[in-house]
Structure formats: C-alpha cells, structure tokens
Design a protein around this motif. Sequence first.
Motif, PDB file in Angstrom:
ATOM      1  N   ALA A  32       4.910  18.631 -17.329  1.00 46.18           N
ATOM      2  CA  ALA A  32       6.353  18.443 -17.186  1.00 46.18           C
ATOM      3  C   ALA A  32       6.672  17.450 -16.088  1.00 46.18           C
ATOM      4  N   GLY A  33       5.797  17.338 -15.102  1.00 44.80           N
ATOM      5  CA  GLY A  33       6.050  16.435 -13.989  1.00 44.80           C
ATOM      6  C   GLY A  33       5.664  14.999 -14.278  1.00 44.80           C
ATOM      7  N   GLY A  34       4.736  14.790 -15.185  1.00 42.32           N
ATOM      8  CA  GLY A  34       4.327  13.442 -15.543  1.00 42.32           C
ATOM      9  C   GLY A  34       3.467  12.752 -14.511  1.00 42.32           C
ATOM     10  N   TYR A  35       2.745  13.470 -13.698  1.00 45.11           N
ATOM     11  CA  TYR A  35       1.860  12.859 -12.707  1.00 45.11           C
ATOM     12  C   TYR A  35       0.433  13.341 -12.962  1.00 45.11           C
ATOM     13  N   ASP A  36      -0.533  12.605 -12.425  1.00 46.25           N
ATOM     14  CA  ASP A  36      -1.923  13.004 -12.538  1.00 46.25           C
ATOM     15  C   ASP A  36      -2.596  12.733 -11.200  1.00 46.25           C
ATOM     16  N   LEU A  37      -2.917  13.770 -10.480  1.00 41.13           N
ATOM     17  CA  LEU A  37      -3.519  13.613  -9.156  1.00 41.13           C
ATOM     18  C   LEU A  37      -4.898  12.956  -9.216  1.00 41.13           C
ATOM     19  N   ASN A  38      -5.508  12.913 -10.394  1.00 33.58           N
ATOM     20  CA  ASN A  38      -6.792  12.228 -10.540  1.00 33.58           C
ATOM     21  C   ASN A  38      -6.646  10.717 -10.358  1.00 33.58           C
ATOM     22  N   ARG A  39      -5.429  10.198 -10.433  1.00 32.31           N
ATOM     23  CA  ARG A  39      -5.201   8.762 -10.249  1.00 32.31           C
ATOM     24  C   ARG A  39      -4.861   8.400  -8.804  1.00 32.31           C
ATOM     25  N   PHE A  40      -4.967   9.383  -7.911  1.00 33.83           N
ATOM     26  CA  PHE A  40      -4.705   9.161  -6.486  1.00 33.83           C
ATOM     27  C   PHE A  40      -6.008   9.230  -5.711  1.00 33.83           C
ATOM     28  N   HIS A  41      -6.022   8.594  -4.544  1.00 33.26           N
ATOM     29  CA  HIS A  41      -7.179   8.660  -3.648  1.00 33.26           C
ATOM     30  C   HIS A  41      -6.788   9.563  -2.481  1.00 33.26           C
ATOM     31  N   ILE A  82       0.885  -1.164   0.000  1.00 30.77           N
ATOM     32  CA  ILE A  82       0.000   0.000   0.000  1.00 30.77           C
ATOM     33  C   ILE A  82       0.922   1.213   0.000  1.00 30.77           C
ATOM     34  N   THR A  83       0.809   2.056  -1.012  1.00 32.49           N
ATOM     35  CA  THR A  83       1.698   3.214  -1.125  1.00 32.49           C
ATOM     36  C   THR A  83       0.937   4.474  -0.767  1.00 32.49           C
ATOM     37  N   VAL A  84       1.489   5.222   0.182  1.00 28.11           N
ATOM     38  CA  VAL A  84       0.924   6.491   0.625  1.00 28.11           C
ATOM     39  C   VAL A  84       1.984   7.545   0.362  1.00 28.11           C
ATOM     40  N   VAL A  85       1.606   8.674  -0.228  1.00 23.80           N
ATOM     41  CA  VAL A  85       2.564   9.740  -0.492  1.00 23.80           C
ATOM     42  C   VAL A  85       2.129  10.989   0.267  1.00 23.80           C
ATOM     43  N   ILE A  86       3.111  11.644   0.916  1.00 23.17           N
ATOM     44  CA  ILE A  86       2.847  12.871   1.659  1.00 23.17           C
ATOM     45  C   ILE A  86       3.673  13.981   1.012  1.00 23.17           C
ATOM     46  N   ILE A  87       2.987  14.997   0.518  1.00 25.54           N
ATOM     47  CA  ILE A  87       3.640  16.107  -0.181  1.00 25.54           C
ATOM     48  C   ILE A  87       3.068  17.422   0.341  1.00 25.54           C
ATOM     49  N   HIS A  88       3.728  18.530  -0.024  1.00 25.51           N
ATOM     50  CA  HIS A  88       3.111  19.824   0.257  1.00 25.51           C
ATOM     51  C   HIS A  88       2.233  20.212  -0.929  1.00 25.51           C
ATOM     52  N   THR A  89       1.667  21.382  -0.911  1.00 23.00           N
ATOM     53  CA  THR A  89       0.594  21.721  -1.842  1.00 23.00           C
ATOM     54  C   THR A  89       1.028  22.131  -3.248  1.00 23.00           C
ATOM     55  N   SER A  90       2.293  22.390  -3.482  1.00 23.89           N
ATOM     56  CA  SER A  90       2.728  22.895  -4.788  1.00 23.89           C
ATOM     57  C   SER A  90       2.247  22.032  -5.964  1.00 23.89           C
ATOM     58  N   PRO A  91       2.392  20.700  -5.926  1.00 22.53           N
ATOM     59  CA  PRO A  91       1.911  19.903  -7.062  1.00 22.53           C
ATOM     60  C   PRO A  91       0.401  20.009  -7.286  1.00 22.53           C
ATOM     61  N   LEU A  92      -0.353  20.239  -6.234  1.00 22.97           N
ATOM     62  CA  LEU A  92      -1.802  20.414  -6.387  1.00 22.97           C
ATOM     63  C   LEU A  92      -2.087  21.665  -7.206  1.00 22.97           C
ATOM     64  N   TYR A  93      -1.430  22.748  -6.840  1.00 17.09           N
ATOM     65  CA  TYR A  93      -1.636  24.006  -7.572  1.00 17.09           C
ATOM     66  C   TYR A  93      -1.099  23.903  -8.998  1.00 17.09           C
ATOM     67  N   ARG A  94       0.011  23.217  -9.175  1.00 25.29           N
ATOM     68  CA  ARG A  94       0.585  23.063 -10.516  1.00 25.29           C
ATOM     69  C   ARG A  94      -0.417  22.356 -11.439  1.00 25.29           C
ATOM     70  N   GLN A  95      -1.059  21.304 -10.939  1.00 23.23           N
ATOM     71  CA  GLN A  95      -2.015  20.592 -11.784  1.00 23.23           C
ATOM     72  C   GLN A  95      -3.246  21.454 -12.050  1.00 23.23           C
ATOM     73  N   MET A  96      -3.710  22.179 -11.041  1.00 25.81           N
ATOM     74  CA  MET A  96      -4.877  23.042 -11.242  1.00 25.81           C
ATOM     75  C   MET A  96      -4.595  24.123 -12.288  1.00 25.81           C
ATOM     76  N   LEU A  97      -3.344  24.561 -12.372  1.00 29.34           N
ATOM     77  CA  LEU A  97      -2.962  25.584 -13.346  1.00 29.34           C
ATOM     78  C   LEU A  97      -2.551  25.000 -14.687  1.00 29.34           C
ATOM     79  N   GLY A  98      -2.607  23.667 -14.808  1.00 39.49           N
ATOM     80  CA  GLY A  98      -2.248  23.024 -16.067  1.00 39.49           C
ATOM     81  C   GLY A  98      -0.759  22.908 -16.281  1.00 39.49           C
ATOM     82  N   LEU A  99       0.024  22.946 -15.214  1.00 35.48           N
ATOM     83  CA  LEU A  99       1.482  22.879 -15.326  1.00 35.48           C
ATOM     84  C   LEU A  99       2.035  21.489 -15.034  1.00 35.48           C
ATOM     85  N   GLU A 100       1.176  20.486 -14.870  1.00 35.94           N
ATOM     86  CA  GLU A 100       1.627  19.159 -14.459  1.00 35.94           C
ATOM     87  C   GLU A 100       2.292  18.354 -15.564  1.00 35.94           C
TER      88      GLU A 100
END
Length: 165
Positions: A111-120, A91-109
């Motif tokens: 370059a990072g190659g991640y999609d927060l829609n695939r996380f719970h 079971i993989t749990v990831v703990i991050i700060h908020t920057s990647p959340l804002y990056r995806q909301m702004l359409g900047l994700e």
Amino acid sequence: MRALLAFVLAAALSTAADAQAPGAGFPSLAGKTIRVIIGGSATGTTGQYARPFAEALKTLLADSTVVIQNIEGGGGILALVEAEAAAGSAITVVIIHTSPLYRQMLGLEAAGGYDLNRFHWLGALTNNQRVLFARASLGAGSVADLVALGAPLTVPVDSVGSIAE
C-alpha cells in the motif's frame, strides 16, 4: 554526540580516502547537494532527533549544500516514497522511525509503494526497544503463552504508522 553521528554519516557518504577528523572537510562531497528527508513533522519525535543531526551536517560539510525537508504522512512511508523517486545529482538521505521497516517485514508495504531493498542502510540514530505487557488475569507468562490463547491481541496505538503497530 550529534557531531559524532553527523561525522559517521559524512564518512559513510564519502570515500574512505576522504574520511578525516570532523571539520577537516570531505573533498568527495565538496560542491554536492545532500538532501535530508525527515519522515514526520518538525515537532514530532523523528523530527526532534533528526533535525539537529541534519543541522550538524551543515557545519561538518561546509563545502556542500545540505537541504532539510520534513515530509509528514504514513509514519515515514511518504518520505520513503519521495526518497525512492528522487532523481538528479543530489545525494538523498531519508530518516524515518521503524514502522516502515516492520511493515515491509510483515508484507504490508504494498500500500505504501516503497521497497527498502532499494535503499542503502547507513545506520540508526536511536535505539527503539519494545516492551510487551499483558494483564495478569490472562495467565500468560511469555509470548508463546499469548499465542496459545488463540485470541487476537489488542494493542492501543495512536495512528496507523505508530511504532507500536
């Protein structure tokens, strides 16, 4: 407080029938490996609050194996990429700060190659509030006034992944 947060995560990971008082065990997690990925260095802000939380999980989930791993880089983006690519039965749990959340909301994700829609989403360990100041000589009393100035705003940040981004 840490024990309460660990209990909340453990309850979210287990079935409702297993949710019991802290220390009572979580039968659905017995024998499982829980990998906690912390997006940042062990001495950084995220590491300072995430590691005690993850260590508390070891006590609360004594019948499980809790593995803690720090992954630095990209303000948590590399941790997300690693977690998203995780395979196997852990079971993989990831703990991050908020920057990647804002990056995806702004359409900047991209370059990072991640999609927060695939996380719970499980919850937040902190409450990050933002404060915006503008020098008085601008004559702006609101965000709308700043936008109406028609000039780009300059905000000092310490890195690309800074929470001030």
